[in-house]
Enzyme design. Sequence first.
Site, PDB file in Angstrom:
ATOM      1  N   LEU A 124       0.871  -1.175   0.000  1.00  0.00           N
ATOM      2  CA  LEU A 124       0.000   0.000   0.000  1.00  0.00           C
ATOM      3  C   LEU A 124       0.905   1.221   0.000  1.00  0.00           C
ATOM      4  O   LEU A 124       1.956   1.227   0.643  1.00  0.00           O
ATOM      5  CB  LEU A 124      -0.898   0.034   1.244  1.00  0.00           C
ATOM      6  CG  LEU A 124      -2.032  -0.994   1.339  1.00  0.00           C
ATOM      7  CD1 LEU A 124      -2.778  -0.830   2.658  1.00  0.00           C
ATOM      8  CD2 LEU A 124      -2.993  -0.875   0.173  1.00  0.00           C
ATOM      9  N   ASP A 125       0.479   2.256  -0.704  1.00  0.00           N
ATOM     10  CA  ASP A 125       1.245   3.500  -0.693  1.00  0.00           C
ATOM     11  C   ASP A 125       1.384   4.022   0.733  1.00  0.00           C
ATOM     12  O   ASP A 125       0.534   3.771   1.592  1.00  0.00           O
ATOM     13  CB  ASP A 125       0.555   4.574  -1.543  1.00  0.00           C
ATOM     14  CG  ASP A 125       0.597   4.269  -3.024  1.00  0.00           C
ATOM     15  OD1 ASP A 125       1.415   3.427  -3.425  1.00  0.00           O
ATOM     16  OD2 ASP A 125      -0.193   4.870  -3.774  1.00  0.00           O
ATOM     17  N   PHE A 126       2.431   4.760   0.975  1.00  0.00           N
ATOM     18  CA  PHE A 126       2.682   5.389   2.268  1.00  0.00           C
ATOM     19  C   PHE A 126       1.448   6.124   2.785  1.00  0.00           C
ATOM     20  O   PHE A 126       1.075   6.015   3.953  1.00  0.00           O
ATOM     21  CB  PHE A 126       3.860   6.361   2.118  1.00  0.00           C
ATOM     22  CG  PHE A 126       4.034   7.337   3.247  1.00  0.00           C
ATOM     23  CD1 PHE A 126       4.512   6.935   4.482  1.00  0.00           C
ATOM     24  CD2 PHE A 126       3.726   8.678   3.052  1.00  0.00           C
ATOM     25  CE1 PHE A 126       4.677   7.840   5.516  1.00  0.00           C
ATOM     26  CE2 PHE A 126       3.892   9.600   4.076  1.00  0.00           C
ATOM     27  CZ  PHE A 126       4.369   9.180   5.313  1.00  0.00           C
TER      28      PHE A 126
END
Length: 302
Positions: free
Chosen positions: A66-68
């Site tokens: 998952l993106d930051f």
Amino acid sequence: MEAGPVESLSVVYQSQDFLVVNKHWDLRIDSRMWRETPTLQKQLRLRFPELADPDTYYGFRFCHQLDFSTSGALCVALNKAAAGSAYKCFKERRVTKAYLALVRGHVQESRMTINYAIGRNSTEGRAHTMCIEGTQGCENPKPSVTELMVLEHGLYAGDPVSKVLLQPLTGRTHQLRVHCSALSHPVVGDLTYGQASGREDQPFRMMLHAFYLRIPTHTECVEACTPDPFVPTLDACWSPHTLVRSLDQLVQVLRAAPDPEPAEGSPGPCSTPTPSTRPPETEAQRASCLQWLSEWTLEPDN
């Protein structure tokens, strides 16, 4: 509002082979930076020290990314066999994922299929970002498909927004954010692909959340549904005024939907594999799986 402390970890699914956690927004899965910073890996080590695997670089086998800035469901395999079975599901596109988002403007079509090929952006100053085919600097675009369903229309800090459910049918880097931006409905709080509105400092986070996850491995169906974070009781800036589609009904549809068919010769979802009927793994398949198990790389944080 800042990312949760190391002591804060929400587990939404746990079995002998898998964990699914509800990742906090603005939280890295791991970090190689010199300074101390909260990471999901540190949260896992603190809560489940007995489950950490010294044979892995990160201590835990994360099945996907998952993106930051994105919150929500993230699956962790607790042993090599479980990681291999999850890897196979992702590789064969048998995983069901659904995200919630607040996007700028009122999306007029209640349901649509977004079908823009996505490639890397080679434009100076846009390193590590993606773009759609046909835009300047787009390199090696690949087919990318997202299903979008509108849930609610309303206002966020006085600006018109829509609450939507997004299902990525492919897994390109930043796919949902790029597709929403391409529709001129960027995710609220997305400073990379968003449009300047004069109020971009208003959201305390990027409004994208991994809501639902189902991984039909051959030994168990890993299924998790996380709480909806985009409700007025949690964020007073969000004021919905028109209900378009019930989220509860969509959850029922997601859970009732059949899993994509496994590859020929592979066991069906949630069935126990039979040694006599399961085809032997080729050397190429084994090498690919072992490489993935031993090391995976994160997309650069934006």
